[in-house]
Design a protein around this motif. Structure first.
Motif, mmCIF file in Angstrom:
data_model
loop_
_atom_site.group_PDB
_atom_site.id
_atom_site.type_symbol
_atom_site.label_atom_id
_atom_site.label_comp_id
_atom_site.label_asym_id
_atom_site.label_seq_id
_atom_site.Cartn_x
_atom_site.Cartn_y
_atom_site.Cartn_z
ATOM 1 N N ARG A 147 -2.464 0.023 10.580
ATOM 2 C CA ARG A 147 -3.291 -1.046 11.163
ATOM 3 C C ARG A 147 -4.255 -1.634 10.128
ATOM 4 N NH1 ARG A 147 -4.365 2.664 15.261
ATOM 5 N NH2 ARG A 147 -3.032 2.466 17.101
ATOM 6 N N ILE A 148 -4.805 -0.770 9.272
ATOM 7 C CA ILE A 148 -5.719 -1.267 8.227
ATOM 8 C C ILE A 148 -4.965 -2.193 7.271
ATOM 9 C CG2 ILE A 148 -7.148 -0.603 6.256
ATOM 10 C CD1 ILE A 148 -7.637 2.102 7.764
ATOM 11 N N ALA A 149 -3.767 -1.770 6.857
ATOM 12 C CA ALA A 149 -2.972 -2.603 5.940
ATOM 13 C C ALA A 149 -2.654 -3.949 6.591
ATOM 14 C CB ALA A 149 -1.681 -1.876 5.552
ATOM 15 N N GLU A 150 -2.370 -3.905 7.877
ATOM 16 C CA GLU A 150 -2.054 -5.150 8.585
ATOM 17 C C GLU A 150 -3.292 -6.050 8.705
ATOM 18 O OE1 GLU A 150 1.257 -5.320 11.440
ATOM 19 O OE2 GLU A 150 -0.323 -5.493 12.937
ATOM 20 N N ARG A 151 -4.445 -5.437 8.893
ATOM 21 C CA ARG A 151 -5.702 -6.206 8.911
ATOM 22 C C ARG A 151 -5.883 -6.945 7.586
ATOM 23 N NH1 ARG A 151 -9.863 -1.922 9.836
ATOM 24 N NH2 ARG A 151 -10.693 -2.008 7.722
ATOM 25 N N GLY A 152 -5.439 -6.344 6.480
ATOM 26 C CA GLY A 152 -5.542 -6.964 5.161
ATOM 27 C C GLY A 152 -4.386 -7.887 4.842
ATOM 28 N N LYS A 153 -3.481 -8.100 5.789
ATOM 29 C CA LYS A 153 -2.307 -8.974 5.613
ATOM 30 C C LYS A 153 -1.402 -8.506 4.475
ATOM 31 C CE LYS A 153 -4.682 -11.459 8.536
ATOM 32 N NZ LYS A 153 -4.485 -11.117 9.973
ATOM 33 N N LEU A 154 -1.436 -7.215 4.187
ATOM 34 C CA LEU A 154 -0.588 -6.691 3.119
ATOM 35 C C LEU A 154 0.893 -6.885 3.462
ATOM 36 C CD1 LEU A 154 -3.223 -5.690 2.022
ATOM 37 C CD2 LEU A 154 -2.227 -3.396 1.761
ATOM 38 N N ASP A 155 1.694 -7.042 2.411
ATOM 39 C CA ASP A 155 3.137 -7.209 2.622
ATOM 40 C C ASP A 155 3.730 -5.987 3.298
ATOM 41 O OD1 ASP A 155 2.281 -8.840 0.200
ATOM 42 O OD2 ASP A 155 4.324 -9.601 0.463
ATOM 43 N N PHE B 214 1.304 -6.020 -6.577
ATOM 44 C CA PHE B 214 0.831 -4.697 -6.971
ATOM 45 C C PHE B 214 1.111 -3.643 -5.911
ATOM 46 C CE2 PHE B 214 -1.451 -7.942 -9.191
ATOM 47 C CZ PHE B 214 -1.328 -7.519 -10.496
ATOM 48 N N ASN B 215 1.291 -2.443 -6.416
ATOM 49 C CA ASN B 215 1.497 -1.275 -5.585
ATOM 50 C C ASN B 215 0.166 -0.524 -5.570
ATOM 51 O OD1 ASN B 215 2.867 0.694 -4.134
ATOM 52 N ND2 ASN B 215 3.590 1.744 -5.988
ATOM 53 N N ILE B 216 -0.599 -0.738 -4.517
ATOM 54 C CA ILE B 216 -1.954 -0.186 -4.440
ATOM 55 C C ILE B 216 -1.881 1.244 -3.917
ATOM 56 C CG2 ILE B 216 -4.254 -0.468 -3.426
ATOM 57 C CD1 ILE B 216 -3.392 -2.700 -5.417
ATOM 58 N N MET B 217 -2.420 2.172 -4.709
ATOM 59 C CA MET B 217 -2.304 3.602 -4.412
ATOM 60 C C MET B 217 -3.699 4.180 -4.190
ATOM 61 S SD MET B 217 0.440 4.247 -7.489
ATOM 62 C CE MET B 217 0.496 6.023 -7.252
ATOM 63 N N PRO B 218 -4.220 4.084 -2.980
ATOM 64 C CA PRO B 218 -5.596 4.540 -2.752
ATOM 65 C C PRO B 218 -5.733 6.028 -3.070
ATOM 66 C CG PRO B 218 -4.810 3.224 -0.898
ATOM 67 C CD PRO B 218 -3.624 3.523 -1.757
ATOM 68 N N PRO B 219 -6.757 6.382 -3.870
ATOM 69 C CA PRO B 219 -6.908 7.790 -4.253
ATOM 70 C C PRO B 219 -7.323 8.667 -3.079
ATOM 71 C CG PRO B 219 -8.714 6.475 -5.141
ATOM 72 C CD PRO B 219 -7.724 5.511 -4.547
ATOM 73 N N TYR B 220 -7.992 8.076 -2.070
ATOM 74 C CA TYR B 220 -8.347 8.845 -0.873
ATOM 75 C C TYR B 220 -8.160 7.926 0.325
ATOM 76 C CZ TYR B 220 -12.741 6.323 -1.499
ATOM 77 O OH TYR B 220 -13.670 5.323 -1.675
ATOM 78 N N LEU B 221 -7.907 8.538 1.483
ATOM 79 C CA LEU B 221 -7.567 7.770 2.687
ATOM 80 C C LEU B 221 -8.291 8.338 3.909
ATOM 81 C CD1 LEU B 221 -3.740 7.459 2.032
ATOM 82 C CD2 LEU B 221 -5.360 5.557 2.112
ATOM 83 N N ALA C 104 0.856 -1.191 0.000
ATOM 84 C CA ALA C 104 0.000 0.000 0.000
ATOM 85 C C ALA C 104 0.889 1.238 0.000
ATOM 86 C CB ALA C 104 -0.912 0.007 1.219
ATOM 87 N N PHE C 105 0.826 1.972 -1.086
ATOM 88 C CA PHE C 105 1.579 3.219 -1.233
ATOM 89 C C PHE C 105 0.670 4.329 -0.692
ATOM 90 C CE2 PHE C 105 3.660 5.993 -4.847
ATOM 91 C CZ PHE C 105 4.076 6.922 -3.910
ATOM 92 N N LEU C 106 1.082 4.922 0.435
ATOM 93 C CA LEU C 106 0.233 5.862 1.170
ATOM 94 C C LEU C 106 0.775 7.278 1.058
ATOM 95 C CD1 LEU C 106 -0.109 3.622 4.341
ATOM 96 C CD2 LEU C 106 -1.693 3.779 2.398
ATOM 97 N N MET C 107 -0.101 8.208 0.898
ATOM 98 C CA MET C 107 0.316 9.602 0.731
ATOM 99 C C MET C 107 -0.771 10.503 1.295
ATOM 100 S SD MET C 107 1.655 11.188 -2.861
ATOM 101 C CE MET C 107 3.351 10.611 -2.969
ATOM 102 N N GLY C 108 -0.439 11.241 2.347
ATOM 103 C CA GLY C 108 -1.379 12.211 2.916
ATOM 104 C C GLY C 108 -2.761 11.625 3.135
ATOM 105 N N PHE D 251 -10.353 -1.374 -0.208
ATOM 106 C CA PHE D 251 -9.510 -2.383 -0.844
ATOM 107 C C PHE D 251 -9.292 -3.569 0.094
ATOM 108 C CE2 PHE D 251 -5.612 -4.483 -2.065
ATOM 109 C CZ PHE D 251 -5.785 -4.649 -3.430
ATOM 110 N N VAL D 252 -8.948 -3.275 1.339
ATOM 111 C CA VAL D 252 -8.631 -4.329 2.312
ATOM 112 C C VAL D 252 -9.878 -5.159 2.650
ATOM 113 C CG1 VAL D 252 -8.155 -4.608 4.794
ATOM 114 C CG2 VAL D 252 -6.542 -3.364 3.319
ATOM 115 N N ASP D 253 -10.997 -4.499 2.822
ATOM 116 C CA ASP D 253 -12.183 -5.212 3.305
ATOM 117 C C ASP D 253 -13.011 -5.819 2.182
ATOM 118 O OD1 ASP D 253 -11.464 -4.558 5.882
ATOM 119 O OD2 ASP D 253 -12.626 -2.692 5.883
ATOM 120 N N GLN D 254 -12.876 -5.292 0.948
ATOM 121 C CA GLN D 254 -13.725 -5.787 -0.139
ATOM 122 C C GLN D 254 -12.953 -6.527 -1.227
ATOM 123 O OE1 GLN D 254 -16.377 -2.640 -1.501
ATOM 124 N NE2 GLN D 254 -16.387 -1.746 0.541
ATOM 125 N N VAL D 255 -11.754 -6.067 -1.560
ATOM 126 C CA VAL D 255 -11.000 -6.723 -2.639
ATOM 127 C C VAL D 255 -10.141 -7.871 -2.097
ATOM 128 C CG1 VAL D 255 -9.345 -6.411 -4.523
ATOM 129 C CG2 VAL D 255 -10.984 -4.577 -3.976
#
Lengths: 443, 443
Positions: B40-48, B384-391, B7-11, B398-402
């Protein structure tokens, strides 16, 4: 009048043999949870701040101790996450950093901690450090302080480059910040050229609390100009008063008032139920000092090879402070200690083991409180730099046994009255040069 | 076969107007709790892993957005404190740091996080950054990569300078570390002279995961030699496959296997219950883009002044990649996008608003999962490098549905199988040069 308390934390304690003593767990030196716990203990005691020193070389510590495993700003950010109020002071070098990067890191820590960041400004006296940054020798003492002065000027300008209210967040108009309140600094100096602005808006405190610990002439002048808190090693009340008066008397020429700078002498407390037990505890630690390691450390400190020197002989003749390019004030302190008390090398090592020149005091909680009160009331201190010889126990004993006595006597706060480090030290909001009201020349 | 997710996070999101949208809280950009929540959200989704980019200048973002308020390593340390498993990747520049300091910081983050640190190696393409570090212009592209190569060599040597078992902690013998297992590096290169060893023992992973994102020729060659994960912007499966094959084919000459480097194309997902709703959501964000800000950003990216250019006209003729000293691959990607799709400036700005050149995809959770599966099975991606448009909403969706759909399909892990970032990416323990078994030349 109340005083201030900083906890100077190092590995599992300041005593060089602390990791070997049963009161510590040696693996804690690598465990962030240990350091987070220390932050929580300090906060339980309502201490103004915790502080981590740093050095940029492994040096001769490899075999016997490793004091600086974690880079302090990174470590303090992890501690910020589990504490709310205690101030967070990190050493960082002006000789081996770029001002833009360091200003950014402290701004980040100040944002992350909600206004609790402090910077202990060091010029890196150790030659071992120079070798890690492309140099053949440490830069001269005077040159280091020249660079430090310009470095701090740049950092201060960067921290002021965003006015307090530059962030607008006007969603309707699509206006995130007001560019008229964000300023390039256009610094063109002897050593640095930095355009700015900083890539981080004004932080909670405006900038970190500025701390300094050198006591050479250049160090004292630098402190008088810039520092808001000074850590110092003073062995007697008389020396403490003299240093205190000396430093405070230098403030006026920079347009500063005496209360703008807090003087915090160091104390390494061994605390137990009786004075006898406290002294026995100190002796347990002294007995664990490895003489060959101590000789190497003393050699580095004094700039004289003592590794083959007889332990029960006095020190050989030492050079004068002016010939020393390293930590001048520490050199002189140790030299005077050895000469005035006519110590053998073994005795000197024992005296230094606990606090590397700082005053060690063994006593009951009442006696420790008495000591601090005496120094404070004599005008030798605005507060103290408490250096627990072992951790976490040495900090817990201070917080749980000494602090309540200080509170009862009205010498120390019973709760935080501020949410920022500057606030704890009784300093006002850091003014921004772009919005400050006119003040006296030199301020 | 399963794939990897960063998860590529920005602001408050990658979309430049994210902070203006009702799904975000603009003040979150200054709130460490927001970023800790994302971890914590990324960890809930087991993201790398999660990843924060960085830049060393405020640049033209001041008025419209501020993307890099927190220095990433400092920020990730505060996130490490509230997470247990998710990897923590920070951008840091080889052009404007000293290798000793940066190696130390990443070692610290790796110790603090229990082996979760990653370094996205950048050479700092932006001229604005150079002005903050004493330069009149950005260093040439080739020179930057030369410095980056030597910088990484020094950092790798420093991370190897303590053998894994150098810390002894023999309290009885008073032996903290074994000096025969701690090595000077004695690096004497074109740009750096560093004696070492590092002032921090070997960290959990040995060293951070090495990540890279430049796709110029020099960038790809650098990645093939050093990187273990590559973030890349690819707009079609065909381009993705070509890039993937190109990069993997370069590994052998450095003695590396294809699985030693993971290719992660970026995706900016707009997720909603129906495709229509997802497209409408994307349009809401596009409508919030400020054209004058976007024109300035596009001017910087393309090296051509477009601030007075008509929005509904096509782009003016652009220089060739060889004339560009900035981010070459991003320049070419945008140039080809504009030319191939014959976009007006306004249309181009809309396409770039979400991901600055990365692929935007609007669809249902099923459709997003399908897209990822298609790319993965076509051989265009190891993840994949997931870049959420809003946070945080875009990451939560993404984490809860995809992610659950990917897990059902056997494409993504249902729990962490490792405690380290290298482990998540299926990479073995980082060998130490001082204890490694002999391997093929060049490895």
């Amino acid at each position: 009048m109340t005083f201030h308390l900083n906890a100077f934390l190092m590995g599992v304690g300041h005593h060089e043999a602390a990791w070997r003593h049963p009161r510590t767990t040696a693996t804690d030196v690598l465990d962030v949870a240990h350091f987070q716990n220390l932050g929580r203990i300090a906060e339980r005691g309502k201490l103004d701040s915790i502080f981590f020193a740093d050095g940029l070389a492994a040096g001769p510590r490899i075999e016997r101790n490793t004091l600086t495993i974690f880079e302090p700003i990174t470590l303090l950010s992890a501690i910020a996450a589990v504490t709310d109020r205690v101030g967070l002071i990190a050493t960082a070098s002006t000789s081996y950093n770029e001002p833009f990067n360091l200003a950014r890191k402290f701004a980040s820590l100040d944002h992350i901690s909600g206004g609790r960041a402090g910077w202990n400004i060091v010029t890196s006296a150790n030659a071992e450090e120079a070798f890690n940054f492309g140099l053949d020798a440490r830069p001269e003492h005077a040159k280091r302080y020249e660079r430090a002065g310009e470095f701090v000027d740049v950092a201060l300008a960067l921290w002021d480059s965003w006015e307090d209210d530059a962030i607008v967040l006007d969603e309707e108009a699509g206006r995130f910040a007001d560019p008229t309140k964000v300023h390039a600094i256009d610094h063109e100096g002897e050593r640095f050229r930095v355009r700015g602005p900083l890539n981080s808006p004004r932080s909670v405190q405006g900038r970190p609390l500025l701390v300094q610990a050198g006591s050479s002439e250049a160090g004292k002048e630098f402190a008088a100009q810039h520092a808001e808190a000074v850590f110092t090693a003073q062995r007697t009340v008389e020396e403490g008063v003299a240093f205190y008066r000396d430093l405070k008397s230098r403030l006026a020429k920079y347009g500063r008032a005496e209360h703008d700078l807090k003087v915090l002498p160091g104390l390494v407390p061994f605390i137990a139920e009786t004075q006898e037990a406290a002294r026995a505890l100190e002796q347990e630690f002294t007995d664990l000092i490895s003489p060959d390691y101590a000789l190497r450390q003393l050699s580095t400190l004094l700039g004289v090879d003592l590794t083959e020197h007889a332990l029960d002989a006095p020190l050989p003749p030492l050079p004068s402070e002016s010939q020393i390019e390293g930590g001048k004030s520490r050199f002189t302190l140790v030299k005077e200690l050895a000469e005035n008390e006519q110590l053998t090398v073994r005795e000197l090592i024992g005296k230094l083991g606990g606090g590397r020149g700082h005053r060690t005091f063994a006593g009951t909680p009442e006696q420790v409180a008495d000591e601090l009160q005496t120094w404070f009331e004599a005008g030798a201190a605005d507060g103290f730099n408490i250096m627990p010889p072992y951790l976490p126990g040495g900090l817990e004993d201070f917080v749980d046994q000494v602090v309540p006595i200080l509170q009862e006597r009205g010498l120390f706060r019973t709760d935080y009255e501020s949410s920022t480090l500057r606030g704890h030290y009784g300093l006002g909001h850091a003014e921004n040069r772009h919005t400050a009201h006119p003040v006296a020349v030199g301020a």
